[in-house]
Design a protein around this motif. Structure first.
Motif, PDB file in Angstrom:
ATOM      1  N   THR A  96     152.336 -72.907  49.532  1.00 13.40           N
ATOM      2  CA  THR A  96     151.770 -73.837  50.509  1.00 13.40           C
ATOM      3  C   THR A  96     151.121 -73.021  51.615  1.00 13.40           C
ATOM      4  O   THR A  96     151.401 -71.833  51.779  1.00 13.40           O
ATOM      5  CB  THR A  96     152.842 -74.776  51.084  1.00 13.40           C
ATOM      6  OG1 THR A  96     152.212 -75.827  51.819  1.00 13.40           O
ATOM      7  CG2 THR A  96     153.816 -74.052  51.986  1.00 13.40           C
ATOM      8  N   LEU A  97     150.250 -73.660  52.359  1.00 13.63           N
ATOM      9  CA  LEU A  97     149.624 -73.046  53.532  1.00 13.63           C
ATOM     10  C   LEU A  97     150.171 -73.721  54.777  1.00 13.63           C
ATOM     11  O   LEU A  97     150.285 -74.950  54.825  1.00 13.63           O
ATOM     12  CB  LEU A  97     148.105 -73.194  53.474  1.00 13.63           C
ATOM     13  CG  LEU A  97     147.417 -72.522  52.284  1.00 13.63           C
ATOM     14  CD1 LEU A  97     145.941 -72.882  52.269  1.00 13.63           C
ATOM     15  CD2 LEU A  97     147.605 -71.023  52.322  1.00 13.63           C
ATOM     16  N   ILE A  98     150.514 -72.914  55.778  1.00 13.64           N
ATOM     17  CA  ILE A  98     151.020 -73.437  57.040  1.00 13.64           C
ATOM     18  C   ILE A  98     150.133 -72.887  58.147  1.00 13.64           C
ATOM     19  O   ILE A  98     149.987 -71.672  58.280  1.00 13.64           O
ATOM     20  CB  ILE A  98     152.483 -73.018  57.261  1.00 13.64           C
ATOM     21  CG1 ILE A  98     153.362 -73.582  56.129  1.00 13.64           C
ATOM     22  CG2 ILE A  98     152.973 -73.499  58.633  1.00 13.64           C
ATOM     23  CD1 ILE A  98     154.802 -73.126  56.173  1.00 13.64           C
ATOM     24  N   GLY A  99     149.542 -73.783  58.906  1.00 19.71           N
ATOM     25  CA  GLY A  99     148.612 -73.360  59.948  1.00 19.71           C
ATOM     26  C   GLY A  99     149.067 -73.703  61.331  1.00 19.71           C
ATOM     27  O   GLY A  99     149.866 -74.621  61.549  1.00 19.71           O
ATOM     28  N   LYS A 100     148.555 -72.983  62.284  1.00 20.57           N
ATOM     29  CA  LYS A 100     148.827 -73.262  63.686  1.00 20.57           C
ATOM     30  C   LYS A 100     148.255 -74.645  64.015  1.00 20.57           C
ATOM     31  O   LYS A 100     147.108 -74.923  63.720  1.00 20.57           O
ATOM     32  CB  LYS A 100     148.200 -72.189  64.577  1.00 20.57           C
ATOM     33  CG  LYS A 100     148.649 -72.264  65.997  1.00 20.57           C
ATOM     34  CD  LYS A 100     148.303 -71.000  66.733  1.00 20.57           C
ATOM     35  CE  LYS A 100     149.038 -71.003  68.042  1.00 20.57           C
ATOM     36  NZ  LYS A 100     149.217 -69.668  68.564  1.00 20.57           N
ATOM     37  N   GLY A 101     149.103 -75.505  64.569  1.00 18.13           N
ATOM     38  CA  GLY A 101     148.659 -76.859  64.861  1.00 18.13           C
ATOM     39  C   GLY A 101     148.679 -77.758  63.642  1.00 18.13           C
ATOM     40  O   GLY A 101     148.125 -78.839  63.659  1.00 18.13           O
ATOM     41  N   GLY A 102     149.353 -77.326  62.581  1.00 21.75           N
ATOM     42  CA  GLY A 102     149.416 -78.096  61.339  1.00 21.75           C
ATOM     43  C   GLY A 102     150.370 -79.275  61.427  1.00 21.75           C
ATOM     44  O   GLY A 102     150.791 -79.699  62.509  1.00 21.75           O
ATOM     45  N   LEU A 103     150.764 -79.794  60.278  1.00 19.58           N
ATOM     46  CA  LEU A 103     151.548 -81.020  60.182  1.00 19.58           C
ATOM     47  C   LEU A 103     152.808 -81.029  61.032  1.00 19.58           C
ATOM     48  O   LEU A 103     153.069 -81.989  61.744  1.00 19.58           O
ATOM     49  CB  LEU A 103     151.934 -81.286  58.721  1.00 19.58           C
ATOM     50  CG  LEU A 103     150.767 -81.619  57.791  1.00 19.58           C
ATOM     51  CD1 LEU A 103     151.255 -81.725  56.358  1.00 19.58           C
ATOM     52  CD2 LEU A 103     150.100 -82.900  58.223  1.00 19.58           C
ATOM     53  N   SER A 104     153.625 -80.003  60.960  1.00 23.58           N
ATOM     54  CA  SER A 104     154.910 -79.995  61.690  1.00 23.58           C
ATOM     55  C   SER A 104     154.831 -79.206  62.980  1.00 23.58           C
ATOM     56  O   SER A 104     155.846 -78.874  63.562  1.00 23.58           O
ATOM     57  CB  SER A 104     155.991 -79.388  60.788  1.00 23.58           C
ATOM     58  OG  SER A 104     156.153 -80.151  59.628  1.00 23.58           O
ATOM     59  N   GLN A 105     153.647 -78.911  63.448  1.00 21.80           N
ATOM     60  CA  GLN A 105     153.503 -78.027  64.605  1.00 21.80           C
ATOM     61  C   GLN A 105     153.419 -78.803  65.898  1.00 21.80           C
ATOM     62  O   GLN A 105     152.830 -79.689  66.168  1.00 21.80           O
ATOM     63  CB  GLN A 105     152.260 -77.142  64.437  1.00 21.80           C
ATOM     64  CG  GLN A 105     152.230 -76.420  63.121  1.00 21.80           C
ATOM     65  CD  GLN A 105     153.368 -75.434  62.918  1.00 21.80           C
ATOM     66  OE1 GLN A 105     153.634 -74.612  63.773  1.00 21.80           O
ATOM     67  NE2 GLN A 105     154.048 -75.499  61.811  1.00 21.80           N
TER      68      GLN A 105
END
Length: 105
Positions: A96-105
């Motif tokens: 998976t990809l996790i980004g700054k400001g993503g879903l759980s951020q």
């Protein structure tokens, strides 16, 4: 009948490996981007022992420039669960990809 039992066992092991991998990804999604450091570590889940010669790894790395072409702040998280089934190596890999400001951020 022995073939059927072998298929049932293989299916059960695959299901267990997949469940472990999904849980690991969900756990990492709960961590903020700023707290996701690049890492390559073993998985500590008691269900690994249910897999013959089972093991697992979590790899956290910066997003590949072929995907993140504009230097986005994104980490790629890959979970690999492996085991041996009838002397054959088996593996489940989820990413998976996790980004700054993503879903759980």
């Amino acid at each position: 009948l022995p073939n059927a039992m072998m298929l049932i066992s293989k299916s059960k092991h695959f299901g267990t490996a997949r469940e472990i991998a999904v849980k690991q990804l969900e756990s990492k999604r709960q961590v903020s981007y700023d707290n996701l450091a690049n890492d390559n570590s073993s998985i500590d889940d008691p269900r690994i022992s249910l897999l013959p010669k089972g093991g697992g790894t979590i790899l956290i790395e910066d997003c590949d420039i072929s995907i993140c072409t504009k230097s986005e702040e994104i980490k790629k998280v890959t979970v690999i669960i492996n085991w041996t089934e009838n002397n054959k190596n088996q593996q489940v890999t989820l990413s998976t990809l996790i980004g700054k400001g993503g879903l759980s951020q």
